[in-house]
Design an enzyme around this catalytic site. Structure first.
Site, PDB file in Angstrom:
ATOM      1  N   HIS A   1      42.757   7.073  -5.850  1.00 16.25           N
ATOM      2  CA  HIS A   1      43.952   7.801  -6.278  1.00 16.25           C
ATOM      3  C   HIS A   1      44.220   8.982  -5.355  1.00 16.25           C
ATOM      4  O   HIS A   1      45.363   9.201  -4.921  1.00 16.25           O
ATOM      5  CB  HIS A   1      43.750   8.284  -7.717  1.00 16.25           C
ATOM      6  CG  HIS A   1      44.817   9.206  -8.225  1.00 16.25           C
ATOM      7  ND1 HIS A   1      45.890   8.770  -8.970  1.00 16.25           N
ATOM      8  CD2 HIS A   1      44.974  10.547  -8.088  1.00 16.25           C
ATOM      9  CE1 HIS A   1      46.659   9.799  -9.268  1.00 16.25           C
ATOM     10  NE2 HIS A   1      46.126  10.896  -8.747  1.00 16.25           N
ATOM     11  N   GLU A   2      43.190   9.740  -5.019  1.00 18.67           N
ATOM     12  CA  GLU A   2      43.373  10.921  -4.167  1.00 18.67           C
ATOM     13  C   GLU A   2      43.745  10.525  -2.739  1.00 18.67           C
ATOM     14  O   GLU A   2      44.593  11.163  -2.106  1.00 18.67           O
ATOM     15  CB  GLU A   2      42.101  11.770  -4.184  1.00 18.67           C
ATOM     16  CG  GLU A   2      41.726  12.325  -5.550  1.00 18.67           C
ATOM     17  CD  GLU A   2      42.834  13.160  -6.180  1.00 18.67           C
ATOM     18  OE1 GLU A   2      43.594  13.811  -5.430  1.00 18.67           O
ATOM     19  OE2 GLU A   2      42.944  13.163  -7.416  1.00 18.67           O
TER      20      GLU A   2
END
Length: 269
Positions: free
Chosen positions: A135-136
């Site tokens: 996600h990051e």
């Protein structure tokens, strides 16, 4: 202390007509999901800003040097980043584990990833950790920092047409916020709801391609909901999707994922 002296040079607010003209002259871009973006800064500028911010974080935060913990986080990250197209410019990533009770992680332009040890108490296996790191990384792939910093400049501090650079201490907080970092080091600020949802989807695709179990993304956010202890504000008052919305969206996307024969990573803590 003076930050980013050579990178940025803001001018006073320009009038609405000039800002509109500037936007029209700026190349618009599309995110990985096809969402339209206005990006005012070059990849080189963003990478330099990300690298400088990361060095400052390492000076202010406590770095974890436990070999087993670092090998585990590196293993998950490497499995994810190995699936990125080398031509994208994201082939080299520096990963640092910080000692903190924060249940969080971040990625910055320039290939910088920070993981807080508190996250490892909630992301209980490699697949759940891959959910967060994927996600990051997706925030970086989708140029969300550039997008947010561009919006901040247009809305709050005007636009200098001759050079897209920012300098001086007055706008240090603006630039840090654009990268997803708070006014104090180690305090992470949320992206907008559209950006968060986009990174959920792009990150899910990335972790699945790397051989991680995408179903564990649902388990991860269920764990996050338990860890929050009901403290999350109503969705309309938060920039993040609610846990239930996030889980529903992930389940829907999991059902659309193509079959994958990738070798499953073996990252153990």
């Amino acid at each position: 202390m003076h930050y980013f002296r050579s990178l940025f040079n803001f001018r006073p607010l320009l009038n609405t007509a000039l800002i509109a003209t500037a936007v029209s002259l700026t190349a618009c871009s599309s995110s990985p999901t096809g969402r339209q973006q206005v990006l005012l800064f070059s990849s080189q500028d963003m990478s330099q800003l990300g690298a400088q911010s990361f060095e400052q974080l390492k000076e202010h935060e406590t770095i974890n040097h436990d070999q087993k913990t670092n090998q585990y986080v590196q293993c998950v990250t490497k499995a994810l980043t190995s699936k990125l197209n080398p031509s994208s410019g994201f082939s080299q990533w520096e990963v640092v584990v910080f000692d903190s009770k924060q249940v969080n992680a971040f990625a910055l332009p320039g290939g910088k990833i920070g993981v807080y040890t508190g996250l490892l108490e909630v992301a209980t296996n490699q697949d759940q950790l891959a959910t967060v790191i994927g996600h990051e990384i997706s925030h970086v792939l989708a140029q969300h920092s550039n997008e947010r910093l561009s919006r901040s400049q247009l809305a709050n501090v005007g636009l200098q047409l001759s050079s897209m650079a920012i300098s001086g201490t007055d706008y240090h907080d603006v630039t840090m916020a654009g990268l997803g970092l708070g006014m104090q080091y180690g305090v992470l600020m949320p992206y907008g709801r559209a950006q968060e949802s986009e990174s959920d989807i792009v990150g899910l695709r990335l972790m699945a391609e790397a051989g991680f179990n995408p179903n564990e993304s649902v388990s991860l956010w269920q764990n996050m909901a338990k860890a929050a202890g009901g403290s999350q504000p109503p969705e309309l008052l938060s920039t993040h999707p609610s846990h239930s919305t996030r889980i529903d969206d992930l389940r829907a996307e999991i059902g659309r994922l193509p079959s994958n024969n990738a070798i499953r990573p073996q990252c153990l803590l």
